[in-house]
Design a protein around this motif. Structure first.
Motif, PDB file in Angstrom:
ATOM      1  N   TYR A 212      48.557  11.051  43.606  1.00  0.00           N
ATOM      2  CA  TYR A 212      47.857  12.226  43.113  1.00  0.00           C
ATOM      3  C   TYR A 212      48.785  12.808  42.050  1.00  0.00           C
ATOM      4  O   TYR A 212      49.532  12.053  41.432  1.00  0.00           O
ATOM      5  CB  TYR A 212      47.573  13.164  44.278  1.00  0.00           C
ATOM      6  CG  TYR A 212      46.813  12.456  45.387  1.00  0.00           C
ATOM      7  CD1 TYR A 212      45.433  12.353  45.360  1.00  0.00           C
ATOM      8  CD2 TYR A 212      47.489  11.826  46.434  1.00  0.00           C
ATOM      9  CE1 TYR A 212      44.736  11.671  46.349  1.00  0.00           C
ATOM     10  CE2 TYR A 212      46.804  11.144  47.422  1.00  0.00           C
ATOM     11  CZ  TYR A 212      45.419  11.072  47.380  1.00  0.00           C
ATOM     12  OH  TYR A 212      44.731  10.389  48.351  1.00  0.00           O
TER      13      TYR A 212
ATOM     14  N   ALA B 102      52.095   6.462  60.233  1.00  0.00           N
ATOM     15  CA  ALA B 102      52.073   7.860  60.661  1.00  0.00           C
ATOM     16  C   ALA B 102      51.137   8.681  59.776  1.00  0.00           C
ATOM     17  O   ALA B 102      50.635   8.195  58.762  1.00  0.00           O
ATOM     18  CB  ALA B 102      53.483   8.430  60.595  1.00  0.00           C
TER      19      ALA B 102
ATOM     20  N   GLU C 196      36.910   8.703  56.271  1.00  0.00           N
ATOM     21  CA  GLU C 196      37.566   9.479  57.312  1.00  0.00           C
ATOM     22  C   GLU C 196      36.702  10.698  57.667  1.00  0.00           C
ATOM     23  O   GLU C 196      36.078  11.288  56.807  1.00  0.00           O
ATOM     24  CB  GLU C 196      38.917   9.948  56.776  1.00  0.00           C
ATOM     25  CG  GLU C 196      39.835  10.567  57.777  1.00  0.00           C
ATOM     26  CD  GLU C 196      41.227  10.804  57.163  1.00  0.00           C
ATOM     27  OE1 GLU C 196      41.323  11.046  55.957  1.00  0.00           O
ATOM     28  OE2 GLU C 196      42.216  10.747  57.924  1.00  0.00           O
TER      29      GLU C 196
ATOM     30  N   GLU D 153      39.961   5.564  60.458  1.00  0.00           N
ATOM     31  CA  GLU D 153      40.111   6.299  61.722  1.00  0.00           C
ATOM     32  C   GLU D 153      38.808   6.581  62.461  1.00  0.00           C
ATOM     33  O   GLU D 153      38.440   7.743  62.655  1.00  0.00           O
ATOM     34  CB  GLU D 153      40.847   7.613  61.480  1.00  0.00           C
ATOM     35  CG  GLU D 153      42.273   7.336  61.062  1.00  0.00           C
ATOM     36  CD  GLU D 153      43.211   8.475  61.374  1.00  0.00           C
ATOM     37  OE1 GLU D 153      43.120   9.026  62.486  1.00  0.00           O
ATOM     38  OE2 GLU D 153      44.040   8.799  60.520  1.00  0.00           O
TER      39      GLU D 153
HETATM   40  N1  LIG Z   1      43.701  14.938  47.562  1.00  0.00           N
HETATM   41  C1  LIG Z   1      45.049  14.881  47.624  1.00  0.00           C
HETATM   42  N2  LIG Z   1      45.807  15.518  46.715  1.00  0.00           N
HETATM   43  C2  LIG Z   1      47.151  15.466  46.777  1.00  0.00           C
HETATM   44  N3  LIG Z   1      47.832  14.796  47.695  1.00  0.00           N
HETATM   45  C3  LIG Z   1      47.146  14.130  48.635  1.00  0.00           C
HETATM   46  C4  LIG Z   1      45.714  14.141  48.645  1.00  0.00           C
HETATM   47  N4  LIG Z   1      45.287  13.395  49.693  1.00  0.00           N
HETATM   48  C5  LIG Z   1      46.412  12.949  50.305  1.00  0.00           C
HETATM   49  N5  LIG Z   1      47.531  13.377  49.676  1.00  0.00           N
HETATM   50  C6  LIG Z   1      48.906  13.044  50.049  1.00  0.00           C
HETATM   51  O1  LIG Z   1      49.066  11.643  49.991  1.00  0.00           O
HETATM   52  C7  LIG Z   1      49.819  11.185  51.088  1.00  0.00           C
HETATM   53  C8  LIG Z   1      49.051  10.133  51.847  1.00  0.00           C
HETATM   54  O2  LIG Z   1      47.902  10.735  52.425  1.00  0.00           O
HETATM   55  P1  LIG Z   1      46.795   9.915  53.197  1.00  0.00           P
HETATM   56  O3  LIG Z   1      45.665  10.814  53.446  1.00  0.00           O
HETATM   57  O4  LIG Z   1      46.529   8.654  52.443  1.00  0.00           O
HETATM   58  O5  LIG Z   1      47.545   9.559  54.561  1.00  0.00           O
HETATM   59  P2  LIG Z   1      46.978   8.892  55.884  1.00  0.00           P
HETATM   60  O6  LIG Z   1      47.849   7.743  56.181  1.00  0.00           O
HETATM   61  O7  LIG Z   1      45.538   8.626  55.759  1.00  0.00           O
HETATM   62  O8  LIG Z   1      47.241  10.048  56.928  1.00  0.00           O
HETATM   63  P3  LIG Z   1      46.377  10.430  58.243  1.00  0.00           P
HETATM   64  O9  LIG Z   1      46.753   9.467  59.288  1.00  0.00           O
HETATM   65  O10 LIG Z   1      46.876  11.795  58.544  1.00  0.00           O
HETATM   66  O11 LIG Z   1      44.948  10.398  57.879  1.00  0.00           O
HETATM   67  C9  LIG Z   1      50.172  12.404  51.915  1.00  0.00           C
HETATM   68  O12 LIG Z   1      51.474  12.780  51.587  1.00  0.00           O
HETATM   69  C10 LIG Z   1      49.193  13.445  51.472  1.00  0.00           C
HETATM   70  O13 LIG Z   1      49.756  14.713  51.543  1.00  0.00           O
END
Ligand SMILES: Nc1ncnc2c1ncn2[C@@H]1O[C@H](COP(=O)(O)OP(=O)(O)OP(=O)(O)O)[C@@H](O)[C@H]1O
Ligand SMILES: [Mg+2]
Lengths: 260, 292
Positions: A35, A59, A107, A185
């Motif tokens: 992002y 995680a 999700e 998920e």
């Molecule tokens: N729309 C967004 N804008 C900015 N940063 C984001 C955005 N979505 C996710 N992030 C950041 O990108 C990183 C990865 O997020 P992501 O949602 O892909 O993780 P995840 O593995 O799916 O986590 P979870 O198991 O909690 O769903 C995180 O640090 C999150 O804060």
């Protein structure tokens, strides 16, 4: 690759008599996505062979959702590419990736809240089955496969329980007979028994139709129990990629990246 | 008593025109999450085309078809070449651009055609029928009523009975999920604009013969009333637009008839204030949270 342990079969989840489309392989090559600011993952490469179920673990914040959204085309990578059966998808829109057989169950509660169960299912099938009669048959087949939904046909999305919504999201993705399914998920907020049922249905469908699945999960044990392979994502890199049974049996890995 | 029957009947006809226009605002809101302040100006452009077609062919009916087609074309052009370029993260930029468009269109029409009102003949008599000596409804009012009911029915059928309508509703409510299901969401948004502008053009066309005539501002009062109705009914609710339109139409008619035309706008504002005090989201607003 670990052989799947036999389990009691739940209902079949494809329209009766439908010939499954040829399975497809999914590839992610040198993907850098982010992002604003630092990328969430850099130069990530991953192969999901045709017909396999791969569990994508890691995680909170590891980047699972980010990776799935990039594969389906909702996010544009800074570099690298997504490849479906040898075809580079970089220039292919989300809608056209769907038409190539790539389906994503996003999700959270992705059911369209204001539409009925039936309308949600029709919506999922529209691009694939334009003829109303045939589409009705496909919808009926989904009611057979996901029994509880058949009792809620006229209910609106927001009237369903969490488990029913997740079931509907899965059914709505499967109705168009995708070749590759991205699941983000599905266990979120569901009781363990419901999770087991859902994943069983998924695995049976995959086995029967040769569906390729990339399954992002926090629920490591359940995910590994249906997966052929596990891929562990940590801080934007792949820290482990091994048969599901090996990952489940590796305490060091579990402690370091999966938190249990 | 006679007076009331007459005022109710004309109020109903007028109310259905307002309802049509309000419905067009609801369509665009649901498709694109924009309150289209340019709706009246866009519709007037289309009605100028209709006026030209009627003048050339001497046929009100060809003019009516032209209004629908021109409305759809204007809706297409505005969405594809203007609104699509505006960032849509919040509704505000779109609304500001729409207000700018009003100024450009109205000034453009003023420059091209001048400020005068161009009278348009109604295709039917505007002399009311009488029932037992009591004047009720003119043939033109009846025509307006039937057309409006037909359009409302047609729209209900489109949105609830066809797969195109299903896709349009889904795109509006959950654009991202819809894309993941293969729905071509941008196309649905464009279609929403076309449909909305065509309906608005029809509403203005139906109104003009009963007014002074056509000029750049012919749709302004209708827009204000319809906007009131859309807010009253809840911008999301087609039923609200229909019911609200009839209520406002009848209210205007009764107040004008009994208290004088000058009080009608005040009555409409009073109604708006009252409803917003009681139900800030509109009478027919839905409470459910939306999905992304
Ligand atoms: N729309 C967004 N804008 C900015 N940063 C984001 C955005 N979505 C996710 N992030 C950041 O990108 C990183 C990865 O997020 P992501 O949602 O892909 O993780 P995840 O593995 O799916 O986590 P979870 O198991 O909690 O769903 C995180 O640090 C999150 O804060
Ligand atoms: Mg996630």
């Amino acid at each position: 690759m670990s052989p799947a342990t036999p389990r009691p079969t739940t209902a079949a989840a494809a329209p009766a008599g439908a010939s499954p489309a040829a399975p497809a392989a999914l590839g992610v090559e040198g993907l850098t996505v982010g992002y604003a600011g630092a990328p969430v993952m850099a130069d990530l490469t991953l192969e999901v062979p045709a017909g396999q179920i791969v569990a994508l673990l890691g995680a909170n914040g590891a980047g699972k959702t980010t990776l799935l959204r990039t594969v389906s085309g909702l996010l544009t990578p800074r570099s690298g590419r997504v490849v479906l059966d040898g075809e580079d998808l970089s220039a292919v829109s989300v809608e056209d990736r769907v038409r190539r057989g790539l389906a994503q169950v996003p999700e959270g509660r992705s059911v369209v809240a204001e539409l009925s169960v039936e309308e949600n299912l029709h919506l999922g099938a529209l691009w694939k089955i334009p003829a109303r009669r045939a589409r009705r048959d496909a919808v009926e087949a989904m009611y057979d496969a996901f029994e509880p939904l058949s009792r809620r046909r006229r209910s609106l999305g927001h009237q369903l329980s969490g488990g029913e919504r997740q079931m509907l999201s899965l059914a709505r993705a499967l109705i168009a007979e995708p070749r590759v399914l991205l699941l983000d998920e599905p266990s979120l907020g569901l009781a363990p028994r419901v999770v087991a049922q859902l994943l069983d249905t998924l695995r049976d469908t995959a086995r029967r139709t040769g569906l390729t699945v990339l399954l992002a999960e926090q629920n490591v044990t359940s995910a590994l129990s249906v997966a052929d392979r596990g891929v562990v994502l940590g801080l934007g890199e792949i820290v482990a990629d091994a048969p599901a049974a090996d990952i489940a049996a590796d305490p060091a890995l579990r402690h370091a990246y999966l938190g249990f | 008593m006679d007076r009331i029957a007459f005022l109710l009947a004309t109020g109903l006809a007028r109310g259905l025109v307002i309802a049509l226009f309000a419905l067009s605002l609801v369509i665009i809101w649901r498709a694109a999450r924009i309150v289209n302040f340019a709706q009246a100006a866009m519709a007037v452009v289309a009605v100028f085309v209709a006026f030209a077609v009627t003048a050339l062919t001497d046929s009100f009916w060809l003019g009516l078809v032209a209004a629908l087609v021109a409305g759809a074309v204007v809706g297409y052009a505005v969405e594809r070449w203007l609104i699509r370029l505006v960032p849509a993260r919040t509704p505000l930029p779109g609304m500001i651009v729409a207000i700018g468009l009003v100024m450009v269109l109205q000034a453009g029409i003023g420059i091209a055609f001048g400020p005068q009102h161009r009278p348009m003949a109604a295709p039917f008599s505007e002399q009311p029928f009488t029932v037992g000596g009591v004047p009720v409804l003119s043939p033109y009012d009846l025509f307006v009523l039937l057309v409006a009911l037909g359009v409302v029915g047609g729209l209900a059928l489109l949105f609830n009975g066809t797969t195109l309508g299903l896709q349009m509703r889904a795109s509006a409510m959950a654009p991202e999920v819809s894309r993941l299901l293969g729905v071509r969401v941008p196309r649905m948004v464009t279609l929403g604009w076309m449909l909305s502008a065509a309906v608005a053009s029809l509403a203005v066309l139906l109104l003009v013969p009963t007014e002074l005539g056509l000029n750049a501002h012919s749709g302004d009062v209708l827009f204000v009333h319809a906007f009131t109705v859309a807010v009253l009914g809840g911008l999301d609710s087609p039923v609200g637009a229909l019911v609200g339109g009839i209520v406002v139409g009848v209210l205007i008619s009764l107040v004008t008839g009994f208290l004088g035309a000058g009080l009608a706008p005040i009555a409409v504002l009073a109604l708006l204030t009252l409803v917003l005090l009681v139900r800030p989201g509109g009478i027919f607003a839905v409470k459910e949270a939306r999905t992304a």
